[in-house]
Design an enzyme around this catalytic site. Structure first.
Site, short mmCIF file in Angstrom:
data_model
loop_
_atom_site.label_atom_id
_atom_site.label_comp_id
_atom_site.label_asym_id
_atom_site.label_seq_id
_atom_site.Cartn_x
_atom_site.Cartn_y
_atom_site.Cartn_z
N ASP A 146 0.83 -1.20 0.00
CA ASP A 146 0.00 0.00 0.00
C ASP A 146 0.87 1.26 0.00
OD1 ASP A 146 -2.45 1.33 0.07
OD2 ASP A 146 -3.25 0.02 1.63
N GLU A 181 -1.58 1.91 -5.00
CA GLU A 181 -1.53 3.36 -4.73
C GLU A 181 -2.77 4.03 -5.30
OE1 GLU A 181 -1.61 4.31 -8.18
OE2 GLU A 181 -0.39 6.02 -7.53
N TRP A 182 -3.79 3.21 -5.56
CA TRP A 182 -5.17 3.65 -5.87
C TRP A 182 -5.31 4.41 -7.19
CZ3 TRP A 182 -2.72 6.41 -1.65
CH2 TRP A 182 -2.52 5.60 -0.54
N GLY A 183 -4.36 4.22 -8.11
CA GLY A 183 -4.51 4.84 -9.42
C GLY A 183 -4.17 6.32 -9.46
N ASP A 184 -3.70 6.86 -8.34
CA ASP A 184 -3.49 8.31 -8.27
C ASP A 184 -2.30 8.80 -9.09
OD1 ASP A 184 -5.70 8.68 -6.70
OD2 ASP A 184 -4.60 8.54 -4.81
N ASP A 204 -10.74 3.10 -3.16
CA ASP A 204 -11.29 1.85 -2.58
C ASP A 204 -12.75 1.64 -2.96
OD1 ASP A 204 -8.85 1.80 -1.34
OD2 ASP A 204 -9.63 1.79 0.71
C1 GLA Z 1 -6.06 1.14 1.74
C2 GLA Z 1 -6.26 0.11 0.63
C3 GLA Z 1 -7.32 -0.87 1.05
C4 GLA Z 1 -6.90 -1.56 2.35
C5 GLA Z 1 -6.63 -0.53 3.42
C6 GLA Z 1 -6.00 -1.15 4.66
O1 GLA Z 1 -7.20 1.91 1.91
O2 GLA Z 1 -6.60 0.75 -0.56
O3 GLA Z 1 -7.53 -1.83 0.03
O4 GLA Z 1 -5.77 -2.34 2.10
O5 GLA Z 1 -5.75 0.48 2.97
O6 GLA Z 1 -5.74 -0.22 5.67
#
Ligand code: GLA
Length: 404
Positions: A146, A181-184, A204
């Site tokens: 993450d 890293e969520w695509g950012d 998420d």
């Molecule tokens: C981030 C990730 C989630 C999860 C949480 C855990 O938000 O995107 O998928 O792993 O952390 O804290």
């Protein structure tokens, strides 16, 4: 002589390359703890969930990773080795890994490219090699990494991910590396080079259909639903290939608004039609399939959605292509995914609020002639047609496998 040497070197390079293993030749499938448990789980929860994966036939269907997300950590020992929380894991992670492996299930773990994880637990920055060794010694097969608490620029992200990927490669165990890293920072452009086999493409997922927030930044704030995530991930089809997957986050199928991470930000739950849509869209998009509902007590609609062999075969198809969105108008979304045996998978999503009829003429999406059509959800078959004409309910995604 020189020419021969060059030739031999090139041949050697090719054969080394050919021997290199593709770590995730098809999108990884399994269970991930986050949406159901949050940080509240013990080794016993993991074991009973794994037992249910076996008992329900999920492992045989390909769901063969048990991924322990954030919350397992118990700090570091006096030699700075990362340790699991002894209250949650009284027998230790190694014993748990042995248990899972004996059932044909691989173990996934979680860390973060900063001092602390998103939920505030010990993470791996500065301890990459040491932690990689520890993970390998436990028998870990998959690492979700993450990015909470790390600087926002892309260069640092690329370097921090590469550092952990290199550490994993150095220890010589096959550990899938999942970049989160969520695509950012547009990871689809660099995650593969930084050693990732998959990379999250969005904020998420929440247990809801849509917030329709326009950007990923807004989705972080307002909560990303199934539709929102599909809508972002669909345009990235060109980046997915064998061993390198866009990851539109976990399946929320079967959560029904459960309190917890996916229940936040408007995650009040979805209908079974919407859950089936998520499974359909994720499989068309060659997405990793991480179940997050309670497999031990799942109801019949949930079981049916998660165990449909025909839709799983589309996700796991050896060609490794993500479906292209070929129609995107008037709240219709049509997807086309070429498959290894020459068939195509076609998905038709109706995102309007009412049931409507769609007619897809194959010629309009570049397919010539007639096809035999197999509806992967209803199992109906039709032969020699040059079109599909069907009623589609609101938020439903029909999926067909068509062949010559
Ligand atoms: C981030 C990730 C989630 C999860 C949480 C855990 O938000 O995107 O998928 O792993 O952390 O804290």
């Amino acid at each position: 002589m020189k020419k021969i040497l060059v030739f031999l070197t090139v041949m050697l390079m090719f054969s080394v390359k050919a021997q290199e293993k593709t770590l995730a030749p098809t999108p990884p499938m399994g269970f991930m703890t986050w949406n159901y448990f949050g940080v509240d789980f013990t080794e016993n929860d993991i074991k009973t969930m794994a037992d249910a994966m076996v008992a329900n036939g999920l492992v045989d269907l390909g769901y063969n990773y048990m991924c322990i997300d954030d919350g397992w950590q118990g700090g570091r020992d006096n030699k700075n080795n990362i340790i699991a929380d002894p209250k949650k894991f009284p027998s230790g992670v190694k014993a748990l890994a042995d248990y899972l492996h004996s059932k044909g299930i691989k173990l996934g773990m979680y860390s973060d490219a900063a001092p602390l994880t998103c939920a505030g637990y010990t993470a791996s920055l500065g301890f990459e090699e040491q932690d990689a060794k520890t993970f390998a010694s436990w028998g870990v097969d998959y690492l979700k990494y993450d990015y909470c608490g790390a600087p926002s620029d892309a260069e640092t992200a690329k370097n921090r991910y590469k550092k952990m990927a290199n550490a994993l490669r150095k220890i010589g165990r096959d550990i899938v590396f999942a970049i989160c890293e969520w695509g950012d920072r547009y990871p689809w452009e660099w995650a593969s080079h930084s050693g990732g086999q998959l990379w999250r493409t969005t904020a998420d997922v929440r247990d809801k259909w849509a917030s329709y927030a326009p950007t990923n930044k807004d989705l972080h704030r307002e909560g990303a639903g199934i539709f929102d995530i599909m809508n972002s991930n669909a345009s990235l089809s060109g980046y997915a290939k064998k061993g390198a997957w866009n990851d539109p986050d976990m399946l929320v199928v079967g959560l029904y608004g459960k309190k917890g991470p996916s229940g936040d930000l408007g995650g009040k739950g979805c209908t079974d039609i919407e859950y089936q849509s998520q499974m359909s869209l994720w499989c068309l998009m060659a997405a990793p399939l991480m179940i997050t509902c309670d497999i031990r007590t799942m109801n019949e609609p949930t079981r049916k959605i998660l165990t449909n062999k025909d839709i799983i075969a589309i996700d796991q198809d050896k060609l490794g292509k993500q479906a292209k969105r070929v129609v995107y108008k008037d709240n219709w979304h049509v997807f086309l995914k070429p498959l290894a045996n020459g068939d195509y998978a076609i998905g038709i999503l109706n995102n309007a609020d009412e049931t409507r009829t769609y007619e897809l003429k194959f010629g309009e999406i570049g397919l010539k002639g007639t096809y035999d059509i197999y509806n992967v959800w209803t199992k109906e078959r039709e032969s020699s047609l040059h079109f599909i004409k069907k009623q589609v309910k609101s938020h439903e995604t029909l999926v067909f496998r068509i062949s010559k």
